[in-house]
Design a protein around this motif. Structure first.
Motif, PDB file in Angstrom:
ATOM      1  N   ALA A   1     -13.590 -15.270   2.237  1.00  0.00           N
ATOM      2  CA  ALA A   1     -13.539 -16.048   3.486  1.00  0.00           C
ATOM      3  C   ALA A   1     -14.954 -16.360   3.978  1.00  0.00           C
ATOM      4  CB  ALA A   1     -12.759 -15.290   4.559  1.00  0.00           C
ATOM      5  N   PRO A   2     -15.761 -17.017   3.156  1.00  0.00           N
ATOM      6  CA  PRO A   2     -17.162 -17.272   3.531  1.00  0.00           C
ATOM      7  C   PRO A   2     -17.280 -18.273   4.669  1.00  0.00           C
ATOM      8  CG  PRO A   2     -16.623 -18.393   1.494  1.00  0.00           C
ATOM      9  CD  PRO A   2     -15.446 -17.553   1.827  1.00  0.00           C
ATOM     10  N   ARG A   3     -18.324 -18.103   5.468  1.00  0.00           N
ATOM     11  CA  ARG A   3     -18.563 -19.076   6.543  1.00  0.00           C
ATOM     12  C   ARG A   3     -19.165 -20.358   5.977  1.00  0.00           C
ATOM     13  NH1 ARG A   3     -23.040 -15.716   6.942  1.00  0.00           N
ATOM     14  NH2 ARG A   3     -25.070 -16.716   7.336  1.00  0.00           N
ATOM     15  N   TRP A   4     -19.821 -20.252   4.807  1.00  0.00           N
ATOM     16  CA  TRP A   4     -20.353 -21.412   4.103  1.00  0.00           C
ATOM     17  C   TRP A   4     -20.325 -21.107   2.625  1.00  0.00           C
ATOM     18  CZ3 TRP A   4     -24.801 -22.677   1.065  1.00  0.00           C
ATOM     19  CH2 TRP A   4     -25.026 -24.059   0.911  1.00  0.00           C
ATOM     20  N   LEU A   5     -19.849 -22.048   1.843  1.00  0.00           N
ATOM     21  CA  LEU A   5     -19.765 -21.871   0.398  1.00  0.00           C
ATOM     22  C   LEU A   5     -20.086 -23.201  -0.255  1.00  0.00           C
ATOM     23  CD1 LEU A   5     -18.945 -20.326  -2.208  1.00  0.00           C
ATOM     24  CD2 LEU A   5     -16.574 -20.966  -1.710  1.00  0.00           C
ATOM     25  N   ALA A   6     -20.976 -23.159  -1.230  1.00  0.00           N
ATOM     26  CA  ALA A   6     -21.350 -24.365  -1.961  1.00  0.00           C
ATOM     27  C   ALA A   6     -21.600 -23.996  -3.417  1.00  0.00           C
ATOM     28  CB  ALA A   6     -22.590 -25.020  -1.351  1.00  0.00           C
ATOM     29  N   ALA A   7     -21.657 -25.011  -4.266  1.00  0.00           N
ATOM     30  CA  ALA A   7     -21.940 -24.831  -5.682  1.00  0.00           C
ATOM     31  C   ALA A   7     -22.956 -25.874  -6.109  1.00  0.00           C
ATOM     32  CB  ALA A   7     -20.668 -24.946  -6.511  1.00  0.00           C
ATOM     33  N   ALA A   8     -23.652 -25.590  -7.216  1.00  0.00           N
ATOM     34  CA  ALA A   8     -24.663 -26.526  -7.711  1.00  0.00           C
ATOM     35  C   ALA A   8     -24.808 -26.374  -9.219  1.00  0.00           C
ATOM     36  CB  ALA A   8     -26.009 -26.282  -7.027  1.00  0.00           C
ATOM     37  N   ASP A   9     -25.108 -27.492  -9.878  1.00  0.00           N
ATOM     38  CA  ASP A   9     -25.344 -27.481 -11.318  1.00  0.00           C
ATOM     39  C   ASP A   9     -26.205 -28.684 -11.676  1.00  0.00           C
ATOM     40  OD1 ASP A   9     -23.662 -25.889 -13.773  1.00  0.00           O
ATOM     41  OD2 ASP A   9     -24.793 -27.659 -14.353  1.00  0.00           O
ATOM     42  N   LEU A  10     -26.920 -28.549 -12.785  1.00  0.00           N
ATOM     43  CA  LEU A  10     -27.790 -29.627 -13.271  1.00  0.00           C
ATOM     44  C   LEU A  10     -27.027 -30.666 -14.080  1.00  0.00           C
ATOM     45  CD1 LEU A  10     -30.776 -30.588 -13.638  1.00  0.00           C
ATOM     46  CD2 LEU A  10     -30.866 -29.132 -15.671  1.00  0.00           C
ATOM     47  N   ASP A  11     -25.931 -30.248 -14.715  1.00  0.00           N
ATOM     48  CA  ASP A  11     -25.205 -31.102 -15.651  1.00  0.00           C
ATOM     49  C   ASP A  11     -24.209 -31.988 -14.897  1.00  0.00           C
ATOM     50  OD1 ASP A  11     -23.884 -32.220 -17.781  1.00  0.00           O
ATOM     51  OD2 ASP A  11     -22.820 -30.392 -18.357  1.00  0.00           O
ATOM     52  N   PRO A  12     -24.348 -33.312 -14.987  1.00  0.00           N
ATOM     53  CA  PRO A  12     -23.428 -34.203 -14.264  1.00  0.00           C
ATOM     54  C   PRO A  12     -21.957 -33.978 -14.617  1.00  0.00           C
ATOM     55  CG  PRO A  12     -25.322 -35.444 -15.078  1.00  0.00           C
ATOM     56  CD  PRO A  12     -25.402 -34.074 -15.692  1.00  0.00           C
ATOM     57  N   ALA A  13     -21.660 -33.676 -15.889  1.00  0.00           N
ATOM     58  CA  ALA A  13     -20.263 -33.440 -16.278  1.00  0.00           C
ATOM     59  C   ALA A  13     -19.719 -32.189 -15.593  1.00  0.00           C
ATOM     60  CB  ALA A  13     -20.156 -33.299 -17.796  1.00  0.00           C
TER      61      ALA A  13
ATOM     62  N   CYS B   1     -16.626 -31.915 -12.765  1.00  0.00           N
ATOM     63  CA  CYS B   1     -15.521 -30.979 -12.965  1.00  0.00           C
ATOM     64  C   CYS B   1     -15.414 -30.020 -11.782  1.00  0.00           C
ATOM     65  CB  CYS B   1     -15.730 -30.217 -14.266  1.00  0.00           C
ATOM     66  SG  CYS B   1     -14.405 -29.078 -14.678  1.00  0.00           S
ATOM     67  N   ALA B   2     -16.545 -29.469 -11.353  1.00  0.00           N
ATOM     68  CA  ALA B   2     -16.537 -28.532 -10.228  1.00  0.00           C
ATOM     69  C   ALA B   2     -16.034 -29.211  -8.957  1.00  0.00           C
ATOM     70  CB  ALA B   2     -17.935 -27.968 -10.016  1.00  0.00           C
ATOM     71  N   ARG B   3     -16.381 -30.469  -8.780  1.00  0.00           N
ATOM     72  CA  ARG B   3     -15.891 -31.178  -7.593  1.00  0.00           C
ATOM     73  C   ARG B   3     -14.374 -31.307  -7.619  1.00  0.00           C
ATOM     74  NH1 ARG B   3     -20.914 -35.545  -7.328  1.00  0.00           N
ATOM     75  NH2 ARG B   3     -22.260 -34.208  -6.037  1.00  0.00           N
TER      76      ARG B   3
ATOM     77  N   PRO C   1     -11.208 -30.106  -2.909  1.00  0.00           N
ATOM     78  CA  PRO C   1      -9.985 -29.947  -2.120  1.00  0.00           C
ATOM     79  C   PRO C   1     -10.039 -28.765  -1.149  1.00  0.00           C
ATOM     80  CG  PRO C   1      -9.434 -30.423  -4.395  1.00  0.00           C
ATOM     81  CD  PRO C   1     -10.913 -30.173  -4.355  1.00  0.00           C
ATOM     82  N   LEU C   2     -10.935 -27.815  -1.416  1.00  0.00           N
ATOM     83  CA  LEU C   2     -11.107 -26.658  -0.540  1.00  0.00           C
ATOM     84  C   LEU C   2     -12.214 -26.884   0.485  1.00  0.00           C
ATOM     85  CD1 LEU C   2     -10.947 -23.867  -3.285  1.00  0.00           C
ATOM     86  CD2 LEU C   2      -9.089 -24.667  -1.801  1.00  0.00           C
ATOM     87  N   GLY C   3     -12.828 -28.065   0.462  1.00  0.00           N
ATOM     88  CA  GLY C   3     -13.923 -28.340   1.382  1.00  0.00           C
ATOM     89  C   GLY C   3     -15.246 -27.750   0.956  1.00  0.00           C
ATOM     90  N   VAL C   4     -15.369 -27.413  -0.330  1.00  0.00           N
ATOM     91  CA  VAL C   4     -16.595 -26.803  -0.850  1.00  0.00           C
ATOM     92  C   VAL C   4     -17.453 -27.890  -1.492  1.00  0.00           C
ATOM     93  CG1 VAL C   4     -17.559 -25.121  -2.465  1.00  0.00           C
ATOM     94  CG2 VAL C   4     -15.437 -24.606  -1.237  1.00  0.00           C
ATOM     95  N   PRO C   5     -18.645 -28.154  -0.985  1.00  0.00           N
ATOM     96  CA  PRO C   5     -19.497 -29.189  -1.591  1.00  0.00           C
ATOM     97  C   PRO C   5     -20.118 -28.711  -2.899  1.00  0.00           C
ATOM     98  CG  PRO C   5     -20.661 -28.120   0.204  1.00  0.00           C
ATOM     99  CD  PRO C   5     -19.274 -27.557   0.213  1.00  0.00           C
ATOM    100  N   VAL C   6     -20.323 -29.641  -3.807  1.00  0.00           N
ATOM    101  CA  VAL C   6     -20.971 -29.351  -5.091  1.00  0.00           C
ATOM    102  C   VAL C   6     -22.173 -30.276  -5.215  1.00  0.00           C
ATOM    103  CG1 VAL C   6     -20.717 -29.208  -7.584  1.00  0.00           C
ATOM    104  CG2 VAL C   6     -18.750 -28.729  -6.104  1.00  0.00           C
ATOM    105  N   TYR C   7     -23.356 -29.685  -5.375  1.00  0.00           N
ATOM    106  CA  TYR C   7     -24.609 -30.443  -5.426  1.00  0.00           C
ATOM    107  C   TYR C   7     -25.074 -30.582  -6.875  1.00  0.00           C
ATOM    108  CZ  TYR C   7     -24.663 -29.404  -0.445  1.00  0.00           C
ATOM    109  OH  TYR C   7     -24.325 -29.309   0.881  1.00  0.00           O
ATOM    110  N   GLU C   8     -25.640 -31.727  -7.193  1.00  0.00           N
ATOM    111  CA  GLU C   8     -26.175 -31.978  -8.528  1.00  0.00           C
ATOM    112  C   GLU C   8     -27.697 -31.919  -8.485  1.00  0.00           C
ATOM    113  OE1 GLU C   8     -26.453 -35.530 -11.872  1.00  0.00           O
ATOM    114  OE2 GLU C   8     -24.726 -35.472 -10.495  1.00  0.00           O
ATOM    115  N   GLY C   9     -28.277 -31.041  -9.297  1.00  0.00           N
ATOM    116  CA  GLY C   9     -29.727 -30.937  -9.345  1.00  0.00           C
ATOM    117  C   GLY C   9     -30.166 -29.625  -9.957  1.00  0.00           C
TER     118      GLY C   9
END
Length: 263
Positions: A118-130, A134-136, A141-149
């Motif tokens: 039950a995190p107050r903020w949760l995000a994910a990140a990866d360098l690979d566009p594919a 997929c992570a998005r 749908p859970l409101g978790v942003p995924v950053y590319e870089g």
């Protein structure tokens, strides 16, 4: 129109899979049958599996910590041993943490931690566009942003020094050992998700240095590594100003290391 029922020859299918080196041929056969809508579709799936394509890429999903995680072709398949990394991370997270899943691949770790913490903020990140795409699919749908870089670079700057937990299933296979990986990984997963540089710790060194800046005082980094790299990794973490703790599960043949930023 009523779909045509088909009755697969299970013994023959299991025999083909076993001859191709599939250890869990019976289980794989049932999964492929369930995924196929016709005899022709099943033949195609089996042909591709026998040719070496990962089962998870054929099915479009992988089971991880009891969840079904979407996995696209070319994206790193979450391994069962990484359950230890997720458990070790959850154990040190504290209440309502701010969490980052770094080198996220399909976003499997973030997907599990979303339900456990039950995190107050949760995000994910990866360098690979594919992997990001997929992570998005798994996380948005859970409101978790995924950053590319590259590692921490794409994150919102306001989270620098405020993260409670960074989970990083970064690549740790030495470059010279990548050629010895099973073909399912070596041929069908992105090299950037596997190759950890000359000693396997090149990316993890950068993760440790970044975590020392992005973690809040008292926050934790959690990473996965091989048993033979523990001493070297602990030295890397200590040099970055973090205090490491090793977690080992012999049944899973898995090693995780958590590292606390002093508070």
């Amino acid at each position: 129109m009523t779909p045509t029922l088909f009755t697969p020859d299970r013994p023959a299918l299991v025999g083909r899979l076993r001859a191709a080196g599939c250890v869990f041929a019976e289980d794989e056969a049932e999964l492929l049958i369930a995924a196929a809508g016709s005899a022709e579709a099943l033949d195609d799936l089996v042909d591709r599996r026998v040719a070496g394509l990962p089962l998870e890429h054929l099915l479009g999903w992988a089971e991880f910590c009891g969840l079904r995680v979407a996995v696209d072709p070319g994206v790193f398949v979450p391994r069962g041993r990484t359950a230890l990394l997720v458990a070790a991370a959850a154990a040190v997270a504290g209440p309502s943490p701010a969490v980052l899943d770094l080198c996220c691949g399909s976003g499997a770790a973030a997907l599990v931690l979303h339900g456990r913490l039950a995190p107050r903020w949760l995000a994910a990140a990866d360098l690979d566009p594919a992997a990001v795409a997929c992570a998005r699919r798994n996380l948005e749908p859970l409101g978790v942003p995924v950053y590319e870089g590259d590692l921490f670079a794409p994150l919102p700057s306001q989270w620098r020094g405020r993260l409670d937990l960074v989970v990083a299933n970064a690549p740790y296979v030495p470059s010279g050992a990548v050629a010895m990986l099973p073909p399912e990984a070596r041929l069908y997963e992105a090299p950037v998700a596997l190759d950890g540089g000359v000693d396997g710790l090149s990316v993890l060194r950068r993760v440790a240095a970044g975590a020392a800046e992005w973690l809040a005082p008292g926050g934790h980094l959690a990473v996965e590594v091989s048993a033979g790299q523990i001493a070297a990794l602990c030295a890397v973490l200590a040099d970055a100003g973090l205090t490491p703790t090793v977690v080992r599960d012999d049944e899973l043949e898995a090693t995780a290391v958590t590292a606390r930023r002093p508070g």
